[in-house]
Write an enzyme that holds these catalytic residues in place. Structure first.
Site, PDB file in Angstrom:
ATOM      1  N   CYS A 199     -19.421  24.779   4.287  1.00 17.53           N
ATOM      2  CA  CYS A 199     -18.094  24.393   3.814  1.00 17.53           C
ATOM      3  C   CYS A 199     -18.152  23.818   2.409  1.00 17.53           C
ATOM      4  O   CYS A 199     -17.971  22.618   2.186  1.00 17.53           O
ATOM      5  CB  CYS A 199     -17.459  23.420   4.796  1.00 17.53           C
ATOM      6  SG  CYS A 199     -17.125  24.250   6.346  1.00 17.53           S
ATOM      7  N   TYR A 236     -28.573  26.993  -9.408  1.00 15.42           N
ATOM      8  CA  TYR A 236     -28.945  27.482 -10.746  1.00 15.42           C
ATOM      9  C   TYR A 236     -28.187  28.756 -11.132  1.00 15.42           C
ATOM     10  O   TYR A 236     -28.599  29.418 -12.086  1.00 15.42           O
ATOM     11  CB  TYR A 236     -30.432  27.841 -10.801  1.00 15.42           C
ATOM     12  CG  TYR A 236     -31.407  26.817 -10.299  1.00 15.42           C
ATOM     13  CD1 TYR A 236     -31.580  25.604 -10.959  1.00 15.42           C
ATOM     14  CD2 TYR A 236     -32.198  27.079  -9.187  1.00 15.42           C
ATOM     15  CE1 TYR A 236     -32.513  24.682 -10.510  1.00 15.42           C
ATOM     16  CE2 TYR A 236     -33.131  26.163  -8.737  1.00 15.42           C
ATOM     17  CZ  TYR A 236     -33.283  24.965  -9.408  1.00 15.42           C
ATOM     18  OH  TYR A 236     -34.213  24.065  -8.966  1.00 15.42           O
ATOM     19  N   GLU A 290     -50.963  25.956 -13.831  1.00 20.50           N
ATOM     20  CA  GLU A 290     -50.258  25.503 -12.629  1.00 20.50           C
ATOM     21  C   GLU A 290     -49.103  26.438 -12.288  1.00 20.50           C
ATOM     22  O   GLU A 290     -47.940  26.050 -12.337  1.00 20.50           O
ATOM     23  CB  GLU A 290     -49.693  24.096 -12.857  1.00 20.50           C
ATOM     24  CG  GLU A 290     -50.704  23.052 -13.223  1.00 20.50           C
ATOM     25  CD  GLU A 290     -50.055  21.783 -13.780  1.00 20.50           C
ATOM     26  OE1 GLU A 290     -48.826  21.774 -14.029  1.00 20.50           O
ATOM     27  OE2 GLU A 290     -50.784  20.804 -13.967  1.00 20.50           O
TER      28      GLU A 290
HETATM   29  C1  LIG Z   1     -42.808  22.878 -11.253  1.00 20.17           C
HETATM   30  C2  LIG Z   1     -44.070  22.669 -11.989  1.00 20.17           C
HETATM   31  C3  LIG Z   1     -44.959  23.735 -12.179  1.00 20.17           C
HETATM   32  C4  LIG Z   1     -44.683  25.144 -11.705  1.00 20.17           C
HETATM   33  O1  LIG Z   1     -43.642  25.748 -12.405  1.00 20.17           O
HETATM   34  P1  LIG Z   1     -43.326  27.308 -12.144  1.00 20.17           P
HETATM   35  O2  LIG Z   1     -42.214  27.592 -13.059  1.00 20.17           O
HETATM   36  O3  LIG Z   1     -42.950  27.439 -10.717  1.00 20.17           O
HETATM   37  O4  LIG Z   1     -44.555  28.069 -12.488  1.00 20.17           O
HETATM   38  C5  LIG Z   1     -46.152  23.469 -12.810  1.00 20.17           C
HETATM   39  N1  LIG Z   1     -46.455  22.231 -13.265  1.00 20.17           N
HETATM   40  C6  LIG Z   1     -45.618  21.189 -13.119  1.00 20.17           C
HETATM   41  C7  LIG Z   1     -45.999  19.861 -13.625  1.00 20.17           C
HETATM   42  C8  LIG Z   1     -44.396  21.377 -12.481  1.00 20.17           C
HETATM   43  O5  LIG Z   1     -43.563  20.342 -12.335  1.00 20.17           O
END
Ligand SMILES: *Cc1c(COP(=O)(O)O)cnc(C)c1O
Length: 426
Positions: free
Chosen positions: A350, A322, A275
């Site tokens: 602001c 961040y 992901e």
């Molecule tokens: C945010 C998230 C990602 C992606 O994370 P990256 O650091 O952008 O690759 C993948 N899986 C889940 C469950 C997330 O919450």
């Protein structure tokens, strides 16, 4: 850089786009996105890993971005019903959608079942029971069983910024390692769900191999334990988190991740999922601003001059949120003729945290009206924008190897105010 046109993005002069759609604006590089999507896939294909790819669309959810990634063979990882609707609208197949997230509402879960999405990553025992009950109560399910994984919290420190680590015991995400085993066994008996495996997501902007290795090793151990107890495990979702180099960090190539996954999960005969969000999208985005004012600093107190730009923390929130570092490039070719000096680069909002960079060496001759591009703004950029200070959402455009098109109109002030209603006693 071009001698006359200044900064180019995929061969398109950035000033041409900025002058047409105005600033602040976001520009996404379609060719860059396609290239990264292919490179990431290739790293896993090279190791013959059975990997499917789901873009974590919270990083960048524009319809055009989703369309491009769909054409590259990617599904999406969503974290809300809103993202599901966006993904379906962009033509992503329901089976190619994975639903993650720690707080899915009843309505969102029902909508996911109705759409028959590919997989829900469940984050707690409570959510699993609720999902099963919701599915049981739905008419016209035609024996459809929602495919579910349990998202495990492996209690691994991702060694990244505190606000983007997700896999420690104290973080709100996932099911505790010990509890997950018992829950997996119990869930095999649910008639409305098919519990097919495990999921993990350790954090974001991860640069080291070790936390990935630890996390995936724990998942591999769990798969063996579950199978030893006679439970089927078909899939492991490896989450996202792969980092990029924003400044001078040594960022790993995708092959590092592919290698770690091959080593820890490669011989388990499970379907694997990834992901990625940031790694794919961040380098595809520019955030372009115009200098509103150059304001004198206080040399006696060591404060450099300020560049006040027309984009703020409401647009690009990452530096204020961040402490993140974004490269900044002037887009005019004349900037390259000037020596550098340190500047504070700040927005107009602001808030004293509306600062993009402190003491950043940039051309000394920068002046009101010049434009600056913030680099690597394609992930967690436009999607995090707000309208704080009644600043409308910025315009967007896409470049694609020499051509470009506007992809979102700047929000008008009328649109910004339109949804508000007055109580009738006023
Ligand atoms: C945010 C998230 C990602 C992606 O994370 P990256 O650091 O952008 O690759 C993948 N899986 C889940 C469950 C997330 O919450």
């Amino acid at each position: 850089m071009d001698a006359r046109d200044g900064l180019l993005f995929e061969d398109v002069p950035v000033h041409q786009i900025a002058q047409t759609i105005g600033t602040p604006c976001w520009i996404t590089g379609a060719g860059t996105l396609r290239r990264r999507a292919a490179d990431l896939k290739a790293a896993f294909t090279a190791r013959k890993l059975p990997m499917s790819f789901h873009f974590a669309m919270k990083a960048q959810d524009h319809q055009a971005t989703l369309r491009i990634l769909k054409d590259c063979g990617y599904g999406v990882d969503i974290v809300s019903g809103g993202e599901m609707t966006r993904a379906l609208t962009a033509g992503i197949a329901p089976e190619a959608i994975v639903f993650s997230g720690v707080g899915k509402s009843d309505d969102e879960l029902r909508a996911a079942i109705t759409a028959r999405i590919g997989q829900i990553n469940v984050e707690s025992a409570e959510e699993l029971y609720r999902l099963a009950a919701l599915a049981d109560a739905m008419p016209n399910r035609d024996n459809f069983r929602m495919r579910v994984t349990l998202r495990v919290n492996p209690d691994v420190d991702a060694q990244t910024h505190d606000k983007i680590t997700t896999g420690r015991a104290d973080d709100k995400f996932g099911i505790a390692y010990d509890q997950a085993l018992a829950l997996y066994a119990e869930a095999q008996g649910f008639s409305s769900l098919r519990v097919i495996g495990l999921a993990v997501h350790l954090g974001s902007q991860m640069l080291a191999a070790e936390p990935f290795r630890k996390g995936y090793q724990r998942l591999a151990d769990m798969v063996r334990t579950l199978r030893g107890q006679g439970h089927p495990v078909e899939t492991v979702d490896c989450g996202g988190g792969l980092g990029i180099s924003y400044r001078d960090e040594i960022a790993p190539a995708p092959d590092m991740l592919a290698g770690v996954i091959a080593e820890t999960l490669g011989d388990l005969d499970v379907a694997l999922g990834l992901e990625p969000g940031r790694w794919l999208a961040a380098p595809t985005g520019l955030f372009v601003t115009t200098i509103i004012e150059t304001k004198a600093g206080n040399p006696e107190r060591g404060t450099p001059d300020f560049l006040i730009v027309d984009g703020g923390m409401n647009d690009l929130a990452r530096p204020s949120m961040y402490d993140s570092w974004h490269g900044i490039l002037p887009i005019s070719p004349t900037a390259t003729h000037s020596p550098l000096k340190p500047w504070h680069v700040v927005g107009p909002v602001c808030e004293s945290s509306d600062v993009f960079a402190r003491n950043r060496p940039l051309p000394a001759n920068l002046k009101r009206g010049d434009m600056l591009a913030f680099l690597d703004a394609g992930a967690y950029g436009s999607v995090m924008s707000s309208t704080y200070n009644s600043r409308p959402f910025a315009a967007q455009a896409m470049v694609d190897n020499g051509r470009w098109a506007p992809t979102r109109k700047r929000q008008t002030l009328e649109e910004l105010i339109a949804a508000e209603t007055l109580p009738d006693w006023l």
